[in-house]
Motif scaffolding. Structure first.
Motif, PDB file in Angstrom:
ATOM      1  N   LEU A  98       0.828  -1.196   0.000  1.00 48.85           N
ATOM      2  CA  LEU A  98       0.000   0.000   0.000  1.00 48.85           C
ATOM      3  C   LEU A  98       0.866   1.251   0.000  1.00 48.85           C
ATOM      4  CD1 LEU A  98      -2.612  -1.039   2.706  1.00 48.85           C
ATOM      5  CD2 LEU A  98      -2.705  -1.425   0.242  1.00 48.85           C
ATOM      6  N   ALA A  99       0.256   2.373  -0.330  1.00 51.15           N
ATOM      7  CA  ALA A  99       0.985   3.639  -0.371  1.00 51.15           C
ATOM      8  C   ALA A  99       1.607   3.966   0.988  1.00 51.15           C
ATOM      9  CB  ALA A  99       0.058   4.761  -0.812  1.00 51.15           C
ATOM     10  N   ASP A 100       0.943   3.549   2.058  1.00 48.68           N
ATOM     11  CA  ASP A 100       1.479   3.829   3.395  1.00 48.68           C
ATOM     12  C   ASP A 100       2.540   2.815   3.822  1.00 48.68           C
ATOM     13  OD1 ASP A 100       0.035   1.539   4.032  1.00 48.68           O
ATOM     14  OD2 ASP A 100      -1.370   2.568   5.365  1.00 48.68           O
ATOM     15  N   GLY A 101       2.899   1.899   2.932  1.00 45.36           N
ATOM     16  CA  GLY A 101       3.922   0.913   3.220  1.00 45.36           C
ATOM     17  C   GLY A 101       3.384  -0.389   3.793  1.00 45.36           C
ATOM     18  N   GLN A 102       2.105  -0.422   4.090  1.00 47.50           N
ATOM     19  CA  GLN A 102       1.491  -1.646   4.614  1.00 47.50           C
ATOM     20  C   GLN A 102       1.488  -2.721   3.538  1.00 47.50           C
ATOM     21  OE1 GLN A 102      -2.625  -1.098   5.625  1.00 47.50           O
ATOM     22  NE2 GLN A 102      -2.897  -3.192   6.275  1.00 47.50           N
ATOM     23  N   VAL A 103       1.837  -3.932   3.918  1.00 52.04           N
ATOM     24  CA  VAL A 103       1.807  -5.072   3.011  1.00 52.04           C
ATOM     25  C   VAL A 103       0.532  -5.851   3.303  1.00 52.04           C
ATOM     26  CG1 VAL A 103       2.984  -7.183   2.280  1.00 52.04           C
ATOM     27  CG2 VAL A 103       4.315  -5.172   2.942  1.00 52.04           C
ATOM     28  N   ILE A 104      -0.194  -6.184   2.243  1.00 54.66           N
ATOM     29  CA  ILE A 104      -1.491  -6.845   2.398  1.00 54.66           C
ATOM     30  C   ILE A 104      -1.633  -7.931   1.334  1.00 54.66           C
ATOM     31  CG2 ILE A 104      -2.626  -5.114   0.961  1.00 54.66           C
ATOM     32  CD1 ILE A 104      -5.093  -5.356   2.734  1.00 54.66           C
ATOM     33  N   ASP A 105      -2.247  -9.027   1.713  1.00 53.38           N
ATOM     34  CA  ASP A 105      -2.492 -10.123   0.783  1.00 53.38           C
ATOM     35  C   ASP A 105      -3.458  -9.673  -0.314  1.00 53.38           C
ATOM     36  OD1 ASP A 105      -2.427 -13.182   0.257  1.00 53.38           O
ATOM     37  OD2 ASP A 105      -4.560 -12.680   0.302  1.00 53.38           O
ATOM     38  N   SER A 106      -3.248 -10.152  -1.524  1.00 49.30           N
ATOM     39  CA  SER A 106      -4.077  -9.725  -2.661  1.00 49.30           C
ATOM     40  C   SER A 106      -5.549 -10.075  -2.440  1.00 49.30           C
ATOM     41  CB  SER A 106      -3.573 -10.336  -3.965  1.00 49.30           C
ATOM     42  OG  SER A 106      -3.541 -11.753  -3.904  1.00 49.30           O
ATOM     43  N   ARG A 107      -5.822 -11.192  -1.791  1.00 50.06           N
ATOM     44  CA  ARG A 107      -7.222 -11.547  -1.537  1.00 50.06           C
ATOM     45  C   ARG A 107      -7.876 -10.550  -0.587  1.00 50.06           C
ATOM     46  NH1 ARG A 107      -5.274 -17.407  -1.204  1.00 50.06           N
ATOM     47  NH2 ARG A 107      -5.712 -18.167  -3.309  1.00 50.06           N
ATOM     48  N   LYS A 108      -7.131 -10.144   0.422  1.00 56.74           N
ATOM     49  CA  LYS A 108      -7.663  -9.159   1.368  1.00 56.74           C
ATOM     50  C   LYS A 108      -7.841  -7.800   0.680  1.00 56.74           C
ATOM     51  CE  LYS A 108      -7.024  -7.139   5.903  1.00 56.74           C
ATOM     52  NZ  LYS A 108      -6.202  -7.072   7.121  1.00 56.74           N
ATOM     53  N   ALA A 109      -6.898  -7.434  -0.171  1.00 54.90           N
ATOM     54  CA  ALA A 109      -7.012  -6.171  -0.907  1.00 54.90           C
ATOM     55  C   ALA A 109      -8.243  -6.178  -1.802  1.00 54.90           C
ATOM     56  CB  ALA A 109      -5.750  -5.923  -1.734  1.00 54.90           C
ATOM     57  N   ALA A 110      -8.490  -7.309  -2.454  1.00 59.32           N
ATOM     58  CA  ALA A 110      -9.672  -7.423  -3.312  1.00 59.32           C
ATOM     59  C   ALA A 110     -10.949  -7.321  -2.489  1.00 59.32           C
ATOM     60  CB  ALA A 110      -9.634  -8.739  -4.087  1.00 59.32           C
ATOM     61  N   LYS A 111     -10.950  -7.922  -1.323  1.00 56.01           N
ATOM     62  CA  LYS A 111     -12.120  -7.851  -0.446  1.00 56.01           C
ATOM     63  C   LYS A 111     -12.369  -6.415   0.005  1.00 56.01           C
ATOM     64  CE  LYS A 111     -14.266  -9.864   3.604  1.00 56.01           C
ATOM     65  NZ  LYS A 111     -14.222 -10.927   4.590  1.00 56.01           N
ATOM     66  N   ILE A 112     -11.309  -5.711   0.358  1.00 54.40           N
ATOM     67  CA  ILE A 112     -11.441  -4.308   0.753  1.00 54.40           C
ATOM     68  C   ILE A 112     -11.993  -3.492  -0.408  1.00 54.40           C
ATOM     69  CG2 ILE A 112     -10.125  -2.223   1.342  1.00 54.40           C
ATOM     70  CD1 ILE A 112      -8.266  -4.117   2.983  1.00 54.40           C
ATOM     71  N   ALA A 113     -11.471  -3.729  -1.611  1.00 52.27           N
ATOM     72  CA  ALA A 113     -11.940  -2.998  -2.789  1.00 52.27           C
ATOM     73  C   ALA A 113     -13.417  -3.272  -3.041  1.00 52.27           C
ATOM     74  CB  ALA A 113     -11.105  -3.369  -4.010  1.00 52.27           C
ATOM     75  N   LEU A 114     -13.827  -4.530  -2.913  1.00 49.04           N
ATOM     76  CA  LEU A 114     -15.230  -4.880  -3.111  1.00 49.04           C
ATOM     77  C   LEU A 114     -16.108  -4.231  -2.042  1.00 49.04           C
ATOM     78  CD1 LEU A 114     -17.354  -6.432  -4.718  1.00 49.04           C
ATOM     79  CD2 LEU A 114     -16.883  -8.414  -3.255  1.00 49.04           C
ATOM     80  N   ASN A 115     -15.658  -4.261  -0.801  1.00 51.66           N
ATOM     81  CA  ASN A 115     -16.415  -3.609   0.269  1.00 51.66           C
ATOM     82  C   ASN A 115     -16.535  -2.109   0.030  1.00 51.66           C
ATOM     83  OD1 ASN A 115     -16.831  -6.027   1.609  1.00 51.66           O
ATOM     84  ND2 ASN A 115     -15.124  -5.728   3.015  1.00 51.66           N
ATOM     85  N   ASN A 116     -15.450  -1.469  -0.402  1.00 51.20           N
ATOM     86  CA  ASN A 116     -15.492  -0.037  -0.715  1.00 51.20           C
ATOM     87  C   ASN A 116     -16.470   0.245  -1.845  1.00 51.20           C
ATOM     88  OD1 ASN A 116     -13.587   0.565   1.247  1.00 51.20           O
ATOM     89  ND2 ASN A 116     -11.885   0.653  -0.177  1.00 51.20           N
ATOM     90  N   LEU A 117     -16.467  -0.595  -2.862  1.00 51.75           N
ATOM     91  CA  LEU A 117     -17.394  -0.437  -3.990  1.00 51.75           C
ATOM     92  C   LEU A 117     -18.821  -0.572  -3.498  1.00 51.75           C
ATOM     93  CD1 LEU A 117     -17.828  -0.195  -7.092  1.00 51.75           C
ATOM     94  CD2 LEU A 117     -17.724  -2.705  -7.152  1.00 51.75           C
ATOM     95  N   ASN A 118     -19.093  -1.582  -2.687  1.00 51.58           N
ATOM     96  CA  ASN A 118     -20.434  -1.791  -2.172  1.00 51.58           C
ATOM     97  C   ASN A 118     -20.904  -0.621  -1.309  1.00 51.58           C
ATOM     98  OD1 ASN A 118     -20.815  -4.245  -3.466  1.00 51.58           O
ATOM     99  ND2 ASN A 118     -19.991  -5.424  -1.760  1.00 51.58           N
ATOM    100  N   GLU A 119     -19.996  -0.079  -0.505  1.00 53.64           N
ATOM    101  CA  GLU A 119     -20.341   1.077   0.340  1.00 53.64           C
ATOM    102  C   GLU A 119     -20.666   2.293  -0.530  1.00 53.64           C
ATOM    103  OE1 GLU A 119     -17.285   1.766   3.260  1.00 53.64           O
ATOM    104  OE2 GLU A 119     -17.497  -0.266   4.046  1.00 53.64           O
ATOM    105  N   ARG A 120     -19.884   2.512  -1.585  1.00 50.69           N
ATOM    106  CA  ARG A 120     -20.151   3.647  -2.488  1.00 50.69           C
ATOM    107  C   ARG A 120     -21.510   3.478  -3.164  1.00 50.69           C
ATOM    108  NH1 ARG A 120     -14.592   3.037  -4.030  1.00 50.69           N
ATOM    109  NH2 ARG A 120     -15.254   2.055  -5.960  1.00 50.69           N
ATOM    110  N   MET A 121     -21.808   2.248  -3.568  1.00 52.57           N
ATOM    111  CA  MET A 121     -23.088   1.985  -4.236  1.00 52.57           C
ATOM    112  C   MET A 121     -24.250   2.172  -3.254  1.00 52.57           C
ATOM    113  SD  MET A 121     -22.276   1.479  -7.309  1.00 52.57           S
ATOM    114  CE  MET A 121     -23.886   1.025  -7.873  1.00 52.57           C
ATOM    115  N   ALA A 122     -24.090   1.744  -2.040  1.00 50.48           N
ATOM    116  CA  ALA A 122     -25.149   1.843  -1.034  1.00 50.48           C
ATOM    117  C   ALA A 122     -25.425   3.287  -0.635  1.00 50.48           C
ATOM    118  CB  ALA A 122     -24.787   1.017   0.200  1.00 50.48           C
ATOM    119  N   SER A 123     -24.405   4.130  -0.731  1.00 52.21           N
ATOM    120  CA  SER A 123     -24.572   5.530  -0.313  1.00 52.21           C
ATOM    121  C   SER A 123     -25.189   6.405  -1.396  1.00 52.21           C
ATOM    122  CB  SER A 123     -23.238   6.115   0.133  1.00 52.21           C
ATOM    123  OG  SER A 123     -22.350   6.237  -0.969  1.00 52.21           O
ATOM    124  N   ARG A 124     -25.451   5.848  -2.559  1.00 52.17           N
ATOM    125  CA  ARG A 124     -26.040   6.626  -3.655  1.00 52.17           C
ATOM    126  C   ARG A 124     -27.504   6.841  -3.444  1.00 52.17           C
ATOM    127  NH1 ARG A 124     -23.275   4.713  -9.293  1.00 52.17           N
ATOM    128  NH2 ARG A 124     -21.252   5.480  -8.805  1.00 52.17           N
TER     129      ARG A 124
END
Length: 124
Positions: A98-124
């Protein structure tokens, strides 16, 4: 099985390389420059990122995550969700930096991205 490969991708918040790595400025550690459309994503040229990534290795979780990000930015939220889900369910995983130097597993990163997408969609 988890590979030792570390790559940088753009997921939700921009991801970049750790300081001191040879290709840190490129944001594409372990890949040829441009393979993850990092520069296009960083500059907001999302359509160029889509075109580049769609011609890439769609079985690679880093490519899937970045393509999902580019899809989300161009309004293709259904396609974005499919890419994030595919990266989460991939039989391949490896660490992303990550930009902040945090190392994260690709599966976890994908899950975070999906959760962020779902949150953006829900807030519309």
């Amino acid at each position: 099985m988890k590979n030792a490969k570390i790559v940088a991708v753009a997921v939700g918040l921009t991801m970049a390389a750790l300081p001191g790595l040879a290709q840190a400025q490129d944001g594409e550690i372990g890949y040829e420059k441009g393979a993850l459309a990092y520069d296009a994503l960083m500059s907001g040229d999302n359509q160029a990122a889509v075109e580049k990534l769609e011609s890439g290795q769609l079985s690679d979780p880093a490519v899937m995550i970045n393509l999902g990000q580019a899809y989300a930015r161009t309004g293709r939220t259904g396609d974005a969700a499919k890419m994030f889900t595919a990266a989460m369910n991939s039989n391949r995983s490896f660490d992303l930096v990550l930009a902040d130097g945090q190392v994260i597993d690709s599966r976890k990163a994908a899950k975070i991205a999906l959760n962020n997408l779902n949150e953006r969609m829900a807030s519309r």
